[in-house]
Scaffold this motif. Structure first.
Motif, PDB file in Angstrom:
ATOM      1  N   LEU A   1       0.843  -1.213   0.000  1.00 36.34           N
ATOM      2  CA  LEU A   1       0.000   0.000   0.000  1.00 36.34           C
ATOM      3  C   LEU A   1       0.872   1.254   0.000  1.00 36.34           C
ATOM      4  CD1 LEU A   1      -2.845  -0.993   2.495  1.00 36.34           C
ATOM      5  CD2 LEU A   1      -2.839  -1.140   0.001  1.00 36.34           C
ATOM      6  N   SER A   2       2.190   1.079   0.159  1.00 32.35           N
ATOM      7  CA  SER A   2       3.106   2.224   0.066  1.00 32.35           C
ATOM      8  C   SER A   2       3.644   2.370  -1.357  1.00 32.35           C
ATOM      9  CB  SER A   2       4.270   2.051   1.054  1.00 32.35           C
ATOM     10  OG  SER A   2       5.101   0.964   0.639  1.00 32.35           O
ATOM     11  N   ASN A   3       3.189   1.509  -2.267  1.00 31.26           N
ATOM     12  CA  ASN A   3       3.698   1.504  -3.644  1.00 31.26           C
ATOM     13  C   ASN A   3       2.702   2.175  -4.605  1.00 31.26           C
ATOM     14  OD1 ASN A   3       3.830   0.189  -6.444  1.00 31.26           O
ATOM     15  ND2 ASN A   3       5.811  -0.325  -5.531  1.00 31.26           N
ATOM     16  N   PRO A   4       3.097   3.275  -5.243  1.00 29.96           N
ATOM     17  CA  PRO A   4       2.164   4.035  -6.083  1.00 29.96           C
ATOM     18  C   PRO A   4       1.554   3.212  -7.231  1.00 29.96           C
ATOM     19  CG  PRO A   4       4.104   5.357  -5.613  1.00 29.96           C
ATOM     20  CD  PRO A   4       4.389   3.972  -5.100  1.00 29.96           C
ATOM     21  N   ALA A   5       2.357   2.414  -7.932  1.00 26.29           N
ATOM     22  CA  ALA A   5       1.817   1.667  -9.085  1.00 26.29           C
ATOM     23  C   ALA A   5       0.785   0.640  -8.622  1.00 26.29           C
ATOM     24  CB  ALA A   5       2.948   0.978  -9.843  1.00 26.29           C
ATOM     25  N   TYR A   6       1.093  -0.050  -7.538  1.00 25.41           N
ATOM     26  CA  TYR A   6       0.175  -1.057  -6.981  1.00 25.41           C
ATOM     27  C   TYR A   6      -1.119  -0.403  -6.529  1.00 25.41           C
ATOM     28  CZ  TYR A   6      -1.306  -4.750  -3.649  1.00 25.41           C
ATOM     29  OH  TYR A   6      -1.991  -5.721  -2.944  1.00 25.41           O
ATOM     30  N   THR A   7      -1.018   0.718  -5.837  1.00 27.94           N
ATOM     31  CA  THR A   7      -2.235   1.327  -5.279  1.00 27.94           C
ATOM     32  C   THR A   7      -3.086   1.985  -6.365  1.00 27.94           C
ATOM     33  OG1 THR A   7      -0.926   3.268  -4.633  1.00 27.94           O
ATOM     34  CG2 THR A   7      -1.414   1.656  -2.917  1.00 27.94           C
ATOM     35  N   ARG A   8      -2.467   2.415  -7.465  1.00 30.27           N
ATOM     36  CA  ARG A   8      -3.283   2.947  -8.570  1.00 30.27           C
ATOM     37  C   ARG A   8      -4.229   1.861  -9.082  1.00 30.27           C
ATOM     38  NH1 ARG A   8       1.158   6.250  -9.943  1.00 30.27           N
ATOM     39  NH2 ARG A   8       2.161   4.590 -11.126  1.00 30.27           N
ATOM     40  N   PHE A   9      -3.702   0.643  -9.212  1.00 26.07           N
ATOM     41  CA  PHE A   9      -4.546  -0.487  -9.631  1.00 26.07           C
ATOM     42  C   PHE A   9      -5.631  -0.765  -8.597  1.00 26.07           C
ATOM     43  CE2 PHE A   9      -5.002  -5.133  -8.770  1.00 26.07           C
ATOM     44  CZ  PHE A   9      -5.871  -5.434  -9.807  1.00 26.07           C
ATOM     45  N   PHE A  10      -5.232  -0.795  -7.331  1.00 26.02           N
ATOM     46  CA  PHE A  10      -6.161  -1.169  -6.256  1.00 26.02           C
ATOM     47  C   PHE A  10      -7.321  -0.169  -6.167  1.00 26.02           C
ATOM     48  CE2 PHE A  10      -5.589  -3.346  -1.830  1.00 26.02           C
ATOM     49  CZ  PHE A  10      -6.540  -4.271  -2.187  1.00 26.02           C
ATOM     50  N   GLU A  11      -6.988   1.096  -6.276  1.00 26.94           N
ATOM     51  CA  GLU A  11      -8.001   2.149  -6.200  1.00 26.94           C
ATOM     52  C   GLU A  11      -8.973   2.045  -7.394  1.00 26.94           C
ATOM     53  OE1 GLU A  11      -6.258   6.062  -6.214  1.00 26.94           O
ATOM     54  OE2 GLU A  11      -8.206   7.058  -6.220  1.00 26.94           O
ATOM     55  N   ALA A  12      -8.394   1.818  -8.594  1.00 22.17           N
ATOM     56  CA  ALA A  12      -9.235   1.712  -9.793  1.00 22.17           C
ATOM     57  C   ALA A  12     -10.130   0.474  -9.726  1.00 22.17           C
ATOM     58  CB  ALA A  12      -8.361   1.690 -11.042  1.00 22.17           C
ATOM     59  N   LEU A  13      -9.627  -0.596  -9.131  1.00 24.84           N
ATOM     60  CA  LEU A  13     -10.449  -1.797  -8.954  1.00 24.84           C
ATOM     61  C   LEU A  13     -11.618  -1.484  -8.017  1.00 24.84           C
ATOM     62  CD1 LEU A  13     -10.834  -4.843  -9.508  1.00 24.84           C
ATOM     63  CD2 LEU A  13      -9.358  -5.305  -7.543  1.00 24.84           C
ATOM     64  N   GLY A  14     -11.348  -0.711  -6.984  1.00 23.97           N
ATOM     65  CA  GLY A  14     -12.414  -0.287  -6.073  1.00 23.97           C
ATOM     66  C   GLY A  14     -13.495   0.504  -6.812  1.00 23.97           C
ATOM     67  N   GLN A  15     -13.054   1.375  -7.732  1.00 23.78           N
ATOM     68  CA  GLN A  15     -14.027   2.179  -8.492  1.00 23.78           C
ATOM     69  C   GLN A  15     -14.893   1.290  -9.393  1.00 23.78           C
ATOM     70  OE1 GLN A  15     -11.187   4.809 -10.295  1.00 23.78           O
ATOM     71  NE2 GLN A  15     -11.122   6.183  -8.523  1.00 23.78           N
TER      72      GLN A  15
END
Ligand code: FE
Length: 261
Positions: free
Chosen positions: A133-147
């Motif tokens: 969750l401290s990794n920008p590329a990983y969290t961009r995916f995670f956030e978009a999956l949430g959307q």
């Protein structure tokens, strides 16, 4: 988004982390689990995961403090960990992800449950999930999956596709790094059994391909038979555009297209 059966044991499941509630057994469990995984993960885990462990200041000698981790996560990606007592309803889970928030328990398994757990505890949720969750590329995916989850999570067939994508990436994902296959899924990184199983010849490991992933059923009660290897976290983010096309094709009134075995 977990699939374990509800707990049958009674146990304190706080909604706020109170460091005074941890017992010596909790501290011993944390220490044992972290030491055991860290004796192997430096050679097996994704470099980004290992960097995340460092960034958040993980240590075997100290149960992590949510407030401290959140301060650091906020600096790196703006993400937060929110304490939950157990599993979170799907709609709420997606909304939290879309708002850069991951749910995590703050209680630990017992000493006699080191290798078997009915539901995710703090070691799985925090040691397994928080570092990336401290990794920008990983969290961009995670956030978009949430959307996407907010948009399509009410459609059973769409939900099933997203569950499978989540399962084979966030929970059990592998990644190509410097000519090697490394682990980044929380379910693999937080389980000795899975860590061993990934390395064995018995499990199938194939390159990540969206349509295969969303058609592959999984089981939550056995070691995984199949793992998918990505080339990088950007690949996951880019898979969401074709995923949305598949989600949009599902019938909002229809039943699941596939059955979980
Ligand atoms: Fe998990």
């Amino acid at each position: 988004m977990h699939y374990h059966p509800p707990a049958t044991t009674t146990r304190l499941r706080p909604l706020i982390q109170d460091m005074n509630l941890y017992t010596q057994e909790d501290r011993n469990v944390w220490q044992l689990l972290v030491e055991r995984q860290m004796s192997r993960l430096p050679r097996l885990a994704s470099a980004d995961f290992l960097r995340g462990l460092d960034t958040l200041g993980f240590s075997a000698g100290r149960i992590p403090v949510f407030a401290e981790m959140n301060e650091k996560l906020n600096q790196y990606t703006g993400w937060q960990l929110k304490v939950v007592s157990c599993l979170c309803p799907v709609a709420e889970f997606f909304t939290l992800l879309a708002n850069k928030t991951f749910t995590a328990t703050c209680w630990l398994r017992r000493m006699n449950e080191l290798d078997y757990l009915e539901e995710p505890d703090m070691f799985h949720d925090v040691f397994g999930h928080a570092p990336l969750l401290s990794n920008p590329a990983y969290t961009r995916f995670f956030e978009a999956l949430g959307q996407l989850g907010q948009k399509y999570g009410h459609v059973p067939a769409a939900l099933e596709m997203m569950e499978r994508l989540y399962w084979f990436t966030i929970e059990f994902g592998l990644i190509h790094e410097e000519g090697q296959v490394r682990m980044y899924g929380a379910g693999v990184l937080s389980s000795v059994g899975e860590t061993n199983h990934v390395l064995s010849e018995k499990s199938r490991k194939t390159s990540f391909e969206l349509d295969t992933v969303i058609r592959t059923p999984f089981r939550t009660d056995v070691l995984q038979q199949q793992y998918f290897i990505i080339d990088g976290f950007d690949q996951l983010l880019h898979s969401l555009e074709p995923l949305e096309e598949r989600l949009a094709e599902t019938d909002p009134e229809g039943n699941k297209q596939y059955f979980q075995v």
